[in-house]
Motif scaffolding. Structure first.
Motif, short mmCIF file in Angstrom:
data_model
loop_
_atom_site.label_atom_id
_atom_site.label_comp_id
_atom_site.label_asym_id
_atom_site.label_seq_id
_atom_site.Cartn_x
_atom_site.Cartn_y
_atom_site.Cartn_z
N GLU A 126 0.76 -1.35 0.15
CA GLU A 126 -0.04 -0.07 -0.09
C GLU A 126 0.91 1.33 -0.06
OE1 GLU A 126 -3.38 0.22 -0.41
OE2 GLU A 126 -3.22 -2.26 -0.50
N THR A 127 2.07 1.08 0.31
CA THR A 127 2.86 2.35 0.42
C THR A 127 3.43 2.84 -0.83
OG1 THR A 127 5.00 1.03 0.82
CG2 THR A 127 3.63 1.79 2.66
N LYS A 128 3.18 1.96 -1.78
CA LYS A 128 3.72 2.14 -3.09
C LYS A 128 2.47 2.33 -4.33
CE LYS A 128 8.23 0.06 -2.53
NZ LYS A 128 9.04 -0.99 -3.23
N ARG A 129 1.70 3.18 -3.85
CA ARG A 129 0.43 3.39 -4.86
C ARG A 129 1.01 3.71 -6.21
NH1 ARG A 129 -0.79 5.89 0.08
NH2 ARG A 129 0.11 7.83 -0.73
N GLN A 130 0.39 2.95 -7.05
CA GLN A 130 0.66 3.02 -8.67
C GLN A 130 1.98 2.85 -8.93
OE1 GLN A 130 -0.92 7.05 -9.65
NE2 GLN A 130 -2.86 6.83 -9.02
N ARG A 131 2.76 2.24 -8.18
CA ARG A 131 4.15 1.66 -8.33
C ARG A 131 4.43 0.32 -7.95
NH1 ARG A 131 7.92 4.02 -6.16
NH2 ARG A 131 6.87 4.66 -4.11
N ASP A 132 3.24 -0.37 -7.51
CA ASP A 132 3.58 -1.72 -6.79
C ASP A 132 3.64 -2.76 -7.84
OD1 ASP A 132 3.57 -3.71 -4.51
OD2 ASP A 132 1.54 -3.96 -5.11
N LEU A 133 4.55 -3.76 -7.90
CA LEU A 133 4.65 -4.89 -8.57
C LEU A 133 3.57 -5.81 -8.75
CD1 LEU A 133 6.45 -6.19 -10.91
CD2 LEU A 133 7.63 -7.26 -8.97
N LYS A 169 12.48 0.60 2.31
CA LYS A 169 11.23 0.68 2.04
C LYS A 169 10.37 2.01 2.40
CE LYS A 169 10.38 -4.27 2.22
NZ LYS A 169 9.58 -5.49 3.00
N MET A 170 10.78 2.72 3.59
CA MET A 170 10.26 3.69 3.76
C MET A 170 10.55 4.90 2.85
SD MET A 170 10.85 6.06 7.39
CE MET A 170 12.38 6.75 7.02
N ILE A 171 11.86 4.94 2.53
CA ILE A 171 12.29 6.08 1.60
C ILE A 171 11.60 5.84 0.48
CG2 ILE A 171 14.34 7.08 0.41
CD1 ILE A 171 15.79 6.11 2.82
N LEU A 172 11.27 4.66 -0.16
CA LEU A 172 10.63 4.39 -1.51
C LEU A 172 9.23 4.68 -1.66
CD1 LEU A 172 13.02 1.78 -2.84
CD2 LEU A 172 13.02 4.04 -3.36
N SER A 173 8.73 4.84 -0.44
CA SER A 173 7.12 4.81 -0.21
C SER A 173 6.66 6.12 -0.93
CB SER A 173 6.59 4.71 1.22
OG SER A 173 6.83 6.28 1.70
N THR A 174 5.46 6.10 -1.65
CA THR A 174 5.09 7.01 -2.45
C THR A 174 4.80 8.33 -1.68
OG1 THR A 174 3.74 5.51 -3.70
CG2 THR A 174 2.88 7.90 -3.91
N ASP A 175 4.60 8.35 -0.37
CA ASP A 175 4.42 9.55 0.57
C ASP A 175 5.53 10.31 0.63
OD1 ASP A 175 1.51 8.89 0.69
OD2 ASP A 175 1.84 7.87 2.62
N GLN A 183 7.00 13.80 -0.67
CA GLN A 183 7.39 14.97 0.30
C GLN A 183 8.54 15.36 -0.59
OE1 GLN A 183 7.74 13.57 4.10
NE2 GLN A 183 5.46 13.27 4.32
N MET A 184 9.52 14.50 -1.07
CA MET A 184 10.84 15.01 -1.58
C MET A 184 10.47 15.89 -2.70
SD MET A 184 12.93 11.43 -0.80
CE MET A 184 14.31 12.18 -1.48
N GLU A 185 9.56 15.44 -3.66
CA GLU A 185 9.29 16.18 -4.72
C GLU A 185 8.95 17.61 -4.38
OE1 GLU A 185 9.52 16.89 -8.53
OE2 GLU A 185 10.01 14.94 -7.51
N ASP A 186 7.95 17.63 -3.28
CA ASP A 186 7.54 18.85 -3.03
C ASP A 186 8.78 19.97 -2.40
OD1 ASP A 186 5.02 18.40 -3.76
OD2 ASP A 186 4.44 17.91 -1.64
N MET A 187 9.69 19.13 -1.94
CA MET A 187 10.93 20.09 -1.27
C MET A 187 11.65 20.44 -2.41
SD MET A 187 11.74 17.31 2.17
CE MET A 187 13.47 17.88 1.67
N LYS A 188 11.62 19.90 -3.61
CA LYS A 188 12.48 20.26 -4.62
C LYS A 188 11.90 21.67 -5.33
CE LYS A 188 14.45 15.84 -6.02
NZ LYS A 188 14.33 14.85 -7.06
N LYS A 189 10.86 21.77 -5.27
CA LYS A 189 10.06 23.03 -5.85
C LYS A 189 10.67 24.21 -5.35
CE LYS A 189 5.62 20.69 -6.82
NZ LYS A 189 4.03 20.71 -6.35
N GLY A 190 10.77 25.11 -6.22
CA GLY A 190 11.18 26.48 -5.72
C GLY A 190 10.24 27.30 -4.96
N THR A 191 10.53 28.42 -4.55
CA THR A 191 9.46 29.30 -3.77
C THR A 191 8.68 29.83 -4.68
OG1 THR A 191 11.39 29.75 -2.26
CG2 THR A 191 9.63 31.16 -2.15
#
Length: 125
Positions: free
Chosen positions: A20-27, A89-95, A99-107
């Motif tokens: 469930e932690t890998k929504r839309q990316r689960d094998l 597993k925790m790092i690769l979870s979708t959530d 969050q990491m993608e949101d952190m990459k966004k500029g101000t």
């Protein structure tokens, strides 16, 4: 013979866990989707290449049963970074990835998303 192959794939899909932690990316979810596409007519589906189908099934069974993990045991349960399996597993979870993608966004982009109702791509159209 197609009915037997179909039943074997269905059994494999039932046994394969869904993370469930890998929504839309689960094998497991991807496997279920591909089996549904390949066997659209269920047991009556005509299989163009039975040998390739059997080979695919055997490969998936080896992955599911951890055949190579058991055949070639590791001395340590970490990788070169020292990160454990649970941490990976925790790092690769979708959530977390979101969050990491949101952190990459500029101000500026964050402010635009916050104050504009429409997406920035729609501005250029």
């Amino acid at each position: 013979m197609a009915a037997t192959r179909y039943r074997r794939f269905l059994k494999l899909c039932e046994e394969w866990p869904v993370e469930e932690t890998k929504r839309q990316r689960d094998l497991g979810a991807f496997l279920r989707q591909r089996v549904a596409q390949a066997f659209r007519e269920g047991e009556n589906t005509a299989i163009a290449d039975p040998e390739a189908c059997d080979q695919m099934y055997e490969s998936l069974v080896r992955i599911h049963t951890n055949y190579y993990k058991n055949k070639y045991p590791r001395l340590k349960h970490t990788n070169f970074t020292g990160v454990t399996v649970e941490d990976c597993k925790m790092i690769l979870s979708t959530d977390i990835l979101k969050q990491m993608e949101d952190m990459k966004k500029g101000t500026w982009k964050k402010l635009r998303e916050k104050f504009y109702a429409k997406k920035p791509e729609e501005d250029s159209v």
